[in-house]
Design a protein around this motif. Structure first.
Motif, PDB file in Angstrom:
ATOM      1  N   ILE A  35       0.804  -1.371  -0.160  1.00 27.16           N
ATOM      2  CA  ILE A  35       0.002  -0.055   0.121  1.00 27.16           C
ATOM      3  C   ILE A  35       1.014   1.110   0.181  1.00 27.16           C
ATOM      4  N   GLY A  36       0.827   2.049  -1.243  1.00 27.05           N
ATOM      5  CA  GLY A  36       1.642   3.150  -1.257  1.00 27.05           C
ATOM      6  C   GLY A  36       2.883   2.967  -2.316  1.00 27.05           C
ATOM      7  N   ALA A  37       2.798   3.964  -3.084  1.00 22.92           N
ATOM      8  CA  ALA A  37       4.043   3.792  -4.206  1.00 22.92           C
ATOM      9  C   ALA A  37       5.005   5.061  -4.104  1.00 22.92           C
ATOM     10  N   GLU A  70      -1.658   2.840  -4.995  1.00 25.77           N
ATOM     11  CA  GLU A  70      -1.303   3.923  -4.810  1.00 25.77           C
ATOM     12  C   GLU A  70      -2.445   5.229  -4.826  1.00 25.77           C
ATOM     13  N   ALA A  71      -2.878   5.737  -4.065  1.00 25.22           N
ATOM     14  CA  ALA A  71      -3.978   6.510  -3.864  1.00 25.22           C
ATOM     15  C   ALA A  71      -4.102   7.421  -4.996  1.00 25.22           C
ATOM     16  N   ILE A 180       1.776  -1.362 -10.629  1.00 25.87           N
ATOM     17  CA  ILE A 180       1.217  -0.445  -9.837  1.00 25.87           C
ATOM     18  C   ILE A 180      -0.282   0.095 -10.260  1.00 25.87           C
ATOM     19  N   VAL A 181      -1.165   0.136  -9.306  1.00 26.04           N
ATOM     20  CA  VAL A 181      -2.399   0.416  -9.628  1.00 26.04           C
ATOM     21  C   VAL A 181      -2.754   1.928  -9.101  1.00 26.04           C
ATOM     22  N   VAL A 186      -7.198   2.562  -0.383  1.00 24.41           N
ATOM     23  CA  VAL A 186      -7.503   1.815   0.428  1.00 24.41           C
ATOM     24  C   VAL A 186      -8.290   2.320   1.645  1.00 24.41           C
ATOM     25  N   ALA A 187      -9.510   1.582   1.845  1.00 27.91           N
ATOM     26  CA  ALA A 187     -10.347   1.626   3.016  1.00 27.91           C
ATOM     27  C   ALA A 187      -9.941   0.980   4.308  1.00 27.91           C
TER      28      ALA A 187
END
Length: 506
Positions: A35-37, A70-71, A180-181, A186-187
């Motif tokens: 979670i996080g790029a 990645e948000a 990478i998306v 993420v919730a």
């Protein structure tokens, strides 16, 4: 069973030979979600790719499955990555010798690229507001500080001064695009002791499942809050300090020593600057072991007290510049005054730290970097500790998963049963526990030291300023004593520490 103090080889050339008679021929590959790029997330992917042994031949796939969520949008997107808060993005970055050792062991081409886009600093000048040097300290590791795995282990590494964006690019460009998306916030992360963990998303799309979830989502980590703390506990703590900074061309600035990191202290705030690029014609531009001719970019930043953190979405830059000139009106150092009169405020970051956590892991969900421990800038170790985190985690995972794979081979030969997802989860959980056991004490020591130093950046009266200068002047007569603690941080041998942790067991 393999003794715990022997690291399992992770090179495909040295892995044990797997036979095809494993009892469980439907054994799945390991699924890993990051979670996080940012810097931590990209580094986590690259180090895991290096240290995880490949799945046994009986697996449906001969590679582990990685996904990074990645948000924010892709850097190539027409929309900026953080359009509502642009002033707080980026800035200068220092990577200490211990962080560079991680890159050296990971891939020397990454180290070379990072150094080429930055500037090596071999000493630090601690100065007063008039420009007088009170203490000069080395910013290099000892010449014998590298592990046996480092080809440059007999050479002293210096401190790298660079921009956060340039360093991130060195890591990010080595990750395949399909891993990478972007725009995927993420919730929640739901951990499970024996099955895959569940990741849900704000957009309501289908959940994702993974044996291992790495929270590299920074200061305001969703993974930390929702999985490790169960939605309870305090969030990041504002330390009462704000940092402002930017970049300047060097053609109008003179008088800066090559290879120097310059830190000015006073009762009204702190000011620092360093060269951030090397000359394009310098023959040592790509060497982490030499100081090159400076290039065309200077990083500057200042830190001072303010009771409430500013909102980066509503900042009057002209007002900030006016406040800077007022705050530093009693300073006489000509170089600092020139910078203040020339600057454009490009970055602003309130200083936050994360409350001390009881653990960084739960059932195959684990935190790295700022998600686990946001360090104040006075530590000079934020990026370096994130790099150490991911290498330690990857090495420990490589060992535990390798042990489990060998057990599967032996179990298959003797007619035993494979462990499937449960066995893989046990190996992951053991590695994560060892990781926390290894990393927490080191990070806490660095944080405690940084908090003590942080007080020198707070506002103080004339008497307080005089006392600070007197103490620094006295310390200047004993630079070896002052530098000893910093040298211990720089000379950290992470591979040897991993061996010790495995040897001790839990």
């Amino acid at each position: 069973m393999t003794p715990h103090h022997k690291l399992i080889p992770t090179s495909t050339n040295t892995l044990p030979t797997y036979t095809s008679n494993l009892k469980n021929n439907n054994q799945p590959t390991m699924k890993i979600i990051i979670i996080g790029a940012g810097i931590s997330g990209c580094a986590a992917y690259l180090t895991l790719r290096k240290h995880l042994p490949p799945p046994p031949p009986s697996s449906p796939s001969q590679d582990h499955e990685f996904t990074i969520y990645e948000a924010y949008p892709s850097p190539s997107s027409p929309n900026p990555p953080n359009p509502t808060n642009k002033i707080t993005v980026g800035g200068g970055l220092g990577i200490a010798p211990n962080g560079l050792r991680v890159l050296e062991r990971l891939d020397e081409s990454i180290l070379r690229d990072a150094v080429t886009s930055g500037y090596m600093l071999d000493h630090t000048n601690l100065k007063d507001k008039h420009g007088k040097t009170l203490i000069q300290l080395p910013s290099s590791s000892s010449s014998n500080s590298g592990s046996n795995e480092s080809s440059g282990s007999n050479k002293a590494l210096h401190l790298l001064g660079t921009s956060r964006h340039n360093f991130w690019l060195c890591l990010h460009r080595r990750i395949p695009e399909n891993v990478i998306v972007y725009n995927k916030r993420v919730a929640r992360v739901i951990s499970h002791p024996t099955q895959r963990n569940t990741v849900t998303f704000v957009d309501g799309s289908e959940p994702a499942y993974a044996d291992l979830v790495i929270g590299a989502d920074g200061l305001r980590s969703v993974v930390r809050q929702q999985s490790i703390l169960d939605g309870e506990g305090d969030g990041p703590r504002y330390e009462g300090l704000i940092g402002i900074g930017g970049f300047l061309p060097t053609h109008t600035i003179g008088g800066i020593e090559p290879g120097s990191l310059n830190l000015h202290f006073s009762g009204t705030g702190f000011f620092g600057y360093f060269y951030a690029t090397s000359s394009s014609t310098s023959p040592t531009r790509s060497s982490a072991y030499h100081v090159s001719e400076p290039g065309d970019t200077l990083v500057w930043w200042t830190t001072y007290s303010t009771p409430t953190p500013p909102d980066g979405r509503d900042v009057d830059v002209d007002d900030v510049k006016s406040q800077l000139k007022s705050r530093f009106s009693t300073w006489t150092d000509p170089l600092v005054l020139h910078i203040i009169n020339s600057v454009e405020v490009q970055t602003m970051w309130p200083t936050f730290t994360t409350p001390e956590l009881p653990t960084w892991e739960r059932e195959g969900v684990v935190l790295v970097g700022d998600a686990a421990h946001a360090l104040p800038s006075t530590s000079g170790q934020g990026a370096s500790q994130a790099l150490e985190d991911v290498e330690a985690l990857a090495r420990l995972l490589g060992h535990e998963v390798g042990v489990w794979y060998q057990e599967q081979v032996l179990g298959g030969m003797s007619g035993g049963s494979g462990g499937g997802v449960e066995g893989e989860k046990r190996a992951i959980q053991m590695a994560c526990k060892r990781y926390v056991e290894m990393r927490m004490p080191r990070v806490k020591r660095i944080l405690d030291t940084a908090r003590g130093m942080q007080n020198s950046k707070r506002d103080m009266g004339g008497w307080g300023e005089w006392v600070m200068y007197w103490v620094m002047w006295v310390m200047g007569f004993f630079p070896g004593l002052v530098a000893r603690q910093q040298q211990e941080v720089f000379d950290y041998d992470l591979p040897a520490e991993v061996e010790r942790v495995l040897d001790r067991g839990l």
